[in-house]
Design an enzyme around this catalytic site. Structure first.
Site, PDB file in Angstrom:
ATOM      1  N   SER A 287       0.825  -1.201   0.000  1.00 31.93           N
ATOM      2  CA  SER A 287       0.000   0.000   0.000  1.00 31.93           C
ATOM      3  C   SER A 287       0.859   1.250   0.000  1.00 31.93           C
ATOM      4  CB  SER A 287      -0.896   0.020   1.234  1.00 31.93           C
ATOM      5  OG  SER A 287      -0.141   0.341   2.400  1.00 31.93           O
ATOM      6  N   ASP A 288       0.249   2.367  -0.375  1.00 30.61           N
ATOM      7  CA  ASP A 288       0.848   3.662  -0.098  1.00 30.61           C
ATOM      8  C   ASP A 288       0.789   3.862   1.415  1.00 30.61           C
ATOM      9  OD1 ASP A 288       1.985   6.170  -0.464  1.00 30.61           O
ATOM     10  OD2 ASP A 288       0.705   6.671  -2.161  1.00 30.61           O
ATOM     11  N   TRP A 289       1.419   4.909   1.902  1.00 29.65           N
ATOM     12  CA  TRP A 289       1.685   5.017   3.337  1.00 29.65           C
ATOM     13  C   TRP A 289       0.516   5.589   4.128  1.00 29.65           C
ATOM     14  CZ3 TRP A 289       6.875   4.499   5.633  1.00 29.65           C
ATOM     15  CH2 TRP A 289       7.716   3.762   4.778  1.00 29.65           C
TER      16      TRP A 289
END
Length: 701
Positions: A250-252
């Site tokens: 995932s993105d953060w």
């Protein structure tokens, strides 16, 4: 060159490795497996010793099991250099590198970033940003290569191969349809299957077919689901149709919203197990998530990790590699190849040996302006400004004078007294970039200090009014005016582009940008950059864009395809750029291929200086029975030619070059109609050379 894992997603699986990974997965407890599906320790560091300053180190990014002696993966941004608190090389932004249209130099940039990342202890890099530039207002446009899927795919594949040469796992991001910044955490992008497959996914597939071993999911939604929870995107297309062998993370922080994401195909939640961790473990125990999906995620992580960790390294890595001289010189070379000369009425190049006064105007000429200060930010040991570069390169009889433009009367007096005026205008990280929403951001200062939001999507496509006024005043004062534009994407120039003698896109040119700019101005190098996007005459010629949108529709057309479809002329077309020499194209010749023709053309340098031309190949669809673009880029090659030299370049046609995505059959189809081949120096010039050819229908999925 080392293989760079180019067959990672296409070669047969290694039976011994698969069995080894299976035996480990079978031996792990559910708790151990789930722990491998997220990063650990980020928040403790971030809110502690790092004082909310992101990118201070390489961060744990999944995997890791002490009992089996498996280390964690370690993640390092970013698109213009290895991000760390240590000094590293700062390259020009990705859009500037897109303007080089140079696969070889981008591969070398990938190698340099990987070498420095390895020296910092990283094993995975977030450098491969290949989101399509749908609209120039997008704040993070500078982090990608441009508006065309073929160009994006080729440049992203080159960067990937460079990174993975040094056994860094490359991550392609942000998957997918991610091109609005301010509303990225909420916007639902509505897109048809056809537009998705033809416009917004081909570059991702190209990069994955070059061996890219990891994918970062996007924050936004796609057709109602967050990208990290999209079964059609992650599982059906990425893993099943394309046969992707690696893992998805995932993105953060806000990239995942529940344990069900592992079912959709999200393998790792970054940077911590907020919705994975104990939450995912409980979901499995309650029967809400099939443990087989957890096993699959661990398998993908270990398959990738072991493949890269056990491959032979082409060299050793140490702190001496950080911002080393070779990488600094590469940064300068890239910057020099990136500048796009849009206009030159006999002003350039300047003669450094001539007695002259050059007035350098504008505060940006004297400021370090490297671009976005979000996740793509880099910490170089120094940076050369435009002003400093000109001072260093000027001849002994050339006087460089500077005025920041804050006092119009003083500025005009300075310009009138000069032989040449160079005005540097444009944007900074405060005007465009990753949206940093004040104290909610992952990047702050003192937590007690209120910090304003900055960056994000542009609210306008023109220059600042103060810049436009300055250009008008300087044009009246001195007709030998060069305007250098610092930005990450297109700037509408209609109110002033006819006034100066020369215009050059300088981008955010990296730590050696000032020296490279001076080399171009004084003719040490011949400008060879070409626009990786269209500069329109009017914002109304672009697709609809709303930086605060809750939902938005993405269609088949944007950039040059939209302008051509609607009959609008660009101010500067896609692929455009000038130099200090001239190139002449011959006629297109069709030669027989196995099933489809190959097209050749001779290109001659008819000027008196050596130079590099970017030859672009397009296929037209004017006889199509369905709605299709006028033409599409299908290939490009760079040619270095000495004065009087001629070289031949050839482009082969594949069925995929002709195909459209049929939503009914969910397959690629080729119409049994005539097509046209076009070759030229940019997308408009290519229309002046046309060869029609016939084709038979074929399924080339």
């Amino acid at each position: 060159m080392v293989n760079a894992h180019k067959d990672f997603n296409t070669a047969p699986l290694d039976p011994a490795l698969e069995q080894e990974v299976k035996s480990i997965v079978d031996d792990l407890s559910l708790t151990e497996k789930v722990k491998m599906l997220s990063g650990h320790g980020f928040f403790e560091k971030f809110f502690g010793e790092e004082n909310r300053q992101f990118g201070q180190r390489a961060y744990p990014a999944g995997s890791g099991n002490e009992r089996h002696d498996i280390p964690s993966l370690y993640f390092c941004d970013g698109p213009r250099g290895a991000r760390h608190k240590r000094n590293t090389t700062c390259f020009p932004v990705t859009m500037a590198r897109g303007a080089t249209w140079d696969r070889d130099i981008e591969r070398r940039v990938g190698e340099a970033i990987a070498i420095e990342a390895r020296a910092l202890g990283a094993s995975i890099s977030g450098a491969v940003c290949i989101n399509l530039l749908r609209h120039p207002a997008w704040g993070r446009a500078q982090e990608t290569y441009g508006e065309d899927p073929v160009h994006l795919g080729e440049m992203g594949a080159a960067l990937t191969e460079g990174l993975q040469t040094h056994n860094i796992i490359a991550t392609a991001k942000h998957f997918a349809v991610n091109s609005i910044e301010n509303s990225r955490f909420k916007v639902d992008v509505r897109v048809t299957d056809r537009a998705l497959h033809e416009v917004y996914l081909p570059h991702f597939k190209r990069v994955l077919m070059s061996g890219c071993a990891s994918v970062m999911s996007a924050y936004n939604k796609i057709n109602g689901d967050y990208c990290a929870h999209s079964v059609p995107l992650l599982r059906n297309i990425l893993k099943e149709q394309w046969g992707f062998r690696g893992f998805v993370h995932s993105d953060w922080v806000k990239g995942c919203y529940g344990a069900d994401a592992v079912t959709a195909g999200l393998d790792v939640e970054m940077p911590e197990g907020i919705f994975y961790g104990s939450n995912l473990e409980g979901a499995v125990e309650r029967g809400e998530v099939d443990e087989a999906h957890v096993d699959e995620a661990v398998t993908r992580i270990l398959r990738t990790q072991f493949t890269f960790a056990r491959a032979d390294d082409p060299r050793t890595y140490s702190e001496e590699d950080l911002a080393c001289e070779a990488h600094i010189q590469l940064s300068r070379e890239v910057a020099g190849k990136s500048f796009v000369l849009l206009k030159n009425d006999g002003l350039l190049p300047l003669d450094r040996d001539k007695a002259q006064t050059i007035a350098v105007i504008g505060k940006l000429a004297a400021e370090v302006n490297l671009g976005d200060r979000g996740s793509s930010s880099v910490n170089p040991p120094y940076a050369v400004t435009i002003l400093d570069g000109l001072k260093s390169a000027a001849g002994p009889d050339t006087q460089i004078v500077f005025d920041d433009g804050s006092d119009p009367a003083r500025m005009i007096e300075c310009a009138k007294a000069a032989d040449v005026v160079i005005a540097i205008v444009g944007y900074t990280w405060e005007d465009e970039g990753e949206f940093i929403p004040g104290n909610e951001a992952l990047e702050g200062l003192d937590p007690d200090k209120q910090m304003p939001s900055r960056g994000g999507d542009r609210s306008f496509l023109n220059l600042l009014k103060s810049d436009e006024d300055m250009i008008a005043e300087l044009s009246d004062a001195n007709d030998r005016l060069l305007v250098g534009v610092m930005s990450g994407s297109a700037v509408i120039m209609e109110s002033w582009r006819n006034k100066p003698a020369a215009i050059m896109m300088t981008w955010y040119p990296g730590m050696e940008g000032g020296n490279a700019f001076a080399s171009a101005i004084f003719g040490d190098i011949n400008p060879e950059g070409r626009l990786p996007f269209t500069i329109p005459t009017d914002a109304d010629h672009l697709p609809f864009f709303d930086a605060e949108a809750d939902d938005i529709k993405y269609g088949l057309y944007h950039g040059y395809t939209l302008l051509e479809k609607s009959g609008q002329r660009a101010a500067f077309p896609f692929g455009f750029g000038l130099g200090y020499t001239e190139f002449t194209y011959g006629d297109i010749r069709a030669t027989k291929g196995d099933k489809l023709p190959t097209f050749e053309i001779d290109v001659t340098n008819t000027g008196d200086k050596p130079g590099t031309e970017t030859v672009q190949f397009y296929i037209g669809f004017g006889e199509s029975l369905i709605d299709r673009p006028v033409k599409l880029l299908r290939g490009f090659e760079k040619l270095f030619l000495r004065p009087g030299e001629t070289k031949t370049v050839a482009f082969s046609v594949t069925h995929q070059d002709l195909a459209y995505y049929d939503e009914t059959s969910r397959s690629w189809q080729v119409e049994p109609v005539g097509h046209t081949a076009h070759i030229g120096a940019n997308c408009e010039d290519a229309l002046t050379r046309t060869v029609r050819f016939e084709t038979e229908p074929a399924d080339d999925s």
